[in-house]
Scaffold this active site. Structure first.
Site, PDB file in Angstrom:
ATOM      1  N   GLY A   1       0.821  -1.211   0.000  1.00  0.00           N
ATOM      2  CA  GLY A   1       0.000   0.000   0.000  1.00  0.00           C
ATOM      3  C   GLY A   1       0.854   1.259   0.000  1.00  0.00           C
TER       4      GLY A   1
ATOM      5  CG  ASP B   1       4.922  -8.122   7.082  1.00  0.00           C
ATOM      6  OD1 ASP B   1       4.187  -7.246   6.594  1.00  0.00           O
ATOM      7  OD2 ASP B   1       4.500  -9.244   7.410  1.00  0.00           O
TER       8      ASP B   1
ATOM      9  CG  ASP C   1      -0.461  -1.044   9.369  1.00  0.00           C
ATOM     10  OD1 ASP C   1      -1.089   0.014   9.189  1.00  0.00           O
ATOM     11  OD2 ASP C   1      -0.863  -2.155   8.968  1.00  0.00           O
TER      12      ASP C   1
ATOM     13  NE  ARG D   1     -24.668   9.761  14.161  1.00  0.00           N
ATOM     14  CZ  ARG D   1     -25.756   9.556  14.887  1.00  0.00           C
ATOM     15  NH1 ARG D   1     -25.800   8.575  15.773  1.00  0.00           N
ATOM     16  NH2 ARG D   1     -26.806  10.348  14.748  1.00  0.00           N
TER      17      ARG D   1
END
Ligand code: F6P
Length: 379
Positions: free
Chosen positions: A12, A117, A141, A282
């Site tokens: 990503g 990774d 991350d 919410r």
């Protein structure tokens, strides 16, 4: 003598990819080395598709730009590559030999693999097969083993912190519980750090299974103190005690068995809190907002340091390594250490039990700081 290097970005996108590309390219230019970029990550290596980057105006002015000018591919594993035959049937083939052939025929001396990774697992495997790889740890991350920080992470935390500042006003004005779901499938770094930066009241991370009643109690205590609102950060991989992470089935792993997409953790928490506490709740899912856009100053500097270091390592002839930050300083470690127990060549990678993911350590000072100031972990 190093003559010709290439870069590929896999997985990503994160803010800072272009800053790393620029640093590698500029260091190459300084030392008279040709620098190329494979298009769309490992796919470019399989398809032998690359562009020249040094002294190419297309690669100028990219420091503040999000994404990667050379593209990136997700879930592309050269050892298990999806091939669609002319009749439409699909096969998975090990195309790693083709990658080695392409690399050697074109006379590359090294490939820089920008990724998390699973990208570094492939880099280790290709190194064993004869490609000089050097990894650069990329993921929002922040869970790549052996380094204290990955590039892209700081920007993601800043985006989440800004979202929390904005959600606070709605929470306070409407006396609501506002949940913010952030990325982090296996490690809760983004949730943890943004919860501290954004003044959240509770944070739920994959490393600490939560009891929703404990979270509800902490919100009730706030109500008793006159605080008619609460803000809760939920990592997408948050797990209830004796439960499972919220996922949906999705064929995202190109037949590798990676078929879980994390989805719904924040909505689930909001729904449960609303019914237990009785305040309206919410959920906002931040999603890809965390990955795109311009990098923070911190990420620009970190990415530049990583890129320049990667190129220096190549000039020293140190291959099969990952650039890392260790004790706050630039360093490198063998990719073999990064891979951990996931040693099998070409094995299914990323998020497997054997993967060497850097989880939040429960004794980490971020955890103790959060606990000290009363942020509830639901435990
Ligand atoms: O690995 C980074 C990450 O941002 C995860 O936190 C998230 O689950 C995943 O990427 C989603 O990526 P995509 O939808 O692009 O496969």
């Amino acid at each position: 003598m190093l003559k010709k290097v290439a870069i590929l970005a896999n997985g990503g996108d994160v803010a800072g990819l272009n800053a790393v590309i620029r640093a590698i390219k500029r260091t190459a230019e300084t030392h008279g080395i040709e620098c190329y970029g494979f298009i769309d990550g490992y796919r470019g290596l399989v398809e032998n598709n690359f562009i020249r980057l040094d002294y190419n105006p297309l690669a100028d002015g990219i420091l503040p730009k999000g994404g990667a000018i050379i593209g990136a591919s997700t879930n592309t594993i050269v050892f298990h590559y999806k091939v669609t035959n002319p009749d439409g049937s699909v096969e998975y083939k090990d195309l790693s030999d083709l990658c080695v052939e392409n690399y050697k025929r074109d006379g590359f001396d090294c490939i820089f693999t920008l990724g998390g990774d699973s990208t570094q697992k492939s880099a280790r495997d290709l190194f064993i097969k004869g490609i000089n790889t050097i990894g650069v740890p990329k993921t929002i991350d922040n869970d790549v083993a052996c380094t204290e920080v990955t590039f892209g992470y700081n920007t993601a935390v800043s985006v989440a912190q800004e979202a929390l500042d904005r959600l606070h006003t709605t929470a306070e004005t409407h006396h609501r519980i506002m949940c913010l779901e952030v990325m982090g499938r296996y490690a809760g770094w983004i949730a943890l750090e943004s919860a501290i930066a954004g003044g959240a009241d509770a944070v739920l991370i994959p490393e600490i299974p939560y009891d929703i009643n404990k979270v509800a109690d902490s919100i009730r205590k706030r109500i008793a103190r006159g605080k008619q609102f609460s803000v809760v950060v939920v990592s997408e991989g948050a797990v209830p005690i004796n439960g499972e992470a919220s996922t949906v089935n999705a064929d995202i792993g190109q037949g590798t068995g990676i078929s879980r997409k994390f989805s719904g953790a924040g909505e689930k928490v909001a729904k449960e809190l609303e019914s237990i506490v009785g305040l309206e709740a919410r959920c906002t899912t931040l999603g890809y907002m965390q990955r795109g856009g311009t990098p923070t100053a911190y990420d620009r500097v970190l990415s530049t340091k990583y890129g320049a270091k990667a190129m220096s390592l190549a000039m020293e002839g140190k291959f099969g390594v990952l650039t890392v930050i260790k004790n706050g300083k630039l360093d490198c470690v063998p990719l073999e250490e990064v891979v951990g127990n996931n040693k099998e060549l070409g094995a299914v990678e990323g998020g497997t039990e054997e993967s060497n993911i850097r989880f939040v350590d429960l004794n980490d000072e971020l955890v103790t700081t959060a606990r000290n100031i009363g942020i509830c972990f639901g435990d």
